[in-house]
Motif scaffolding. Structure first.
Motif: not given
Length: 243
Positions: A61-74, A145-146, A175-185
């Motif tokens: 399952v590929v997923f995404d969240l929209e949030t009110t900001g960047f810190s769930p702990y704040n 996957i995200a 998918t960022i990690m995959i992209a960096k592995w497939l295309n490191p530069k």
């Protein structure tokens, strides 16, 4: 004499009948049922091993969240969930999940502008536990996957702890990690750059479901390159990504 204050009553019911009756004593019946469901999904996930399943057939399952900001702990909260099913490299666009979630706080104006989710929409949205329960019912035990899993994992863990006192047990692929592995530069690994590079049509950005579908199509493009490198199982993929 038994302690019948809330904490004492919870402990007494837990000893007498287990977790579900104890939860039901503290919350309304619907929320108690959803909390028990969320905990059961996490418990089952811990038992589940997929490392030997071929990538061609693995359910994701590929997923995404929209949030009110960047810190769930704040104090930041999830305001929408979007997800789409994938099998191997095939995007199953007919199998989708989308829900707004009431953050119980004001959405900043820049987030309203970015996502199109207004405070009026959020106030009318389902409670977090309801949206989260629906999301996990859609996901079941599948791999998640995200794009940039750190942000989403922090928010999911915060939501799971807040609603059910449990942490995420699902395996995640970034998918960022995959992209960096497939295309490191590459000069950039943000979603817009990769969508353009892999010629994935852009629909609506910063909409949880649309971003999830576009990321799923990016994963599909990655799969052709992954298989070309003789990476055939989930275990093989994790092994390469961990190097």
């Amino acid at each position: 004499m038994k302690d019948m204050r809330p904490a004492g009553r919870f402990l007494h019911l837990y000893r007498m009948g287990g977790l579900t009756p104890a939860i039901a004593s503290m919350f309304d019946a619907q929320n108690a049922q959803q909390m028990a469901f969320i905990r059961s999904i996490m418990k089952e996930q811990r038992k589940h091993s997929l490392y030997d399943i071929p990538l061609d057939t693995v359910e994701l399952v590929v997923f995404d969240l929209e949030t009110t900001g960047f810190s769930p702990y704040n104090g930041d909260e999830i305001i929408s969930f979007g997800a789409v099913a994938v099998q191997g490299g095939s995007v199953l666009e007919e199998q989708k999940y989308y829900s707004l979630a009431n953050p119980k706080r004001t959405i900043p104006s820049n987030i309203v502008e970015l996502t199109g989710i207004t405070n009026e929409m959020a106030e009318a949205a389902p409670e977090l536990i309801q949206a989260l329960s629906g999301f996990l019912e859609f996901v079941q035990r599948k791999i998640l996957i995200a794009h940039g899993t750190g942000h989403d994992k922090h928010f999911l863990n915060s939501a799971l702890w807040k609603t059910s006192r449990i942490q995420l047990q699902h395996r995640l692929i970034d998918t960022i990690m995959i992209a960096k592995w497939l295309n490191p530069k590459l000069p950039s690994y943000d979603l817009d750059y990769l969508l353009d590079m892999y010629e994935v049509p852009v629909t609506v950005r910063h909409h949880a479901l649309e971003d999830a579908v576009m990321t799923a199509k990016l994963w599909s493009k990655f799969m052709a390159e992954i298989k070309a490198r003789d990476v055939l199982t989930l275990g093989d993929l994790y092994s390469h990504l961990s190097k």
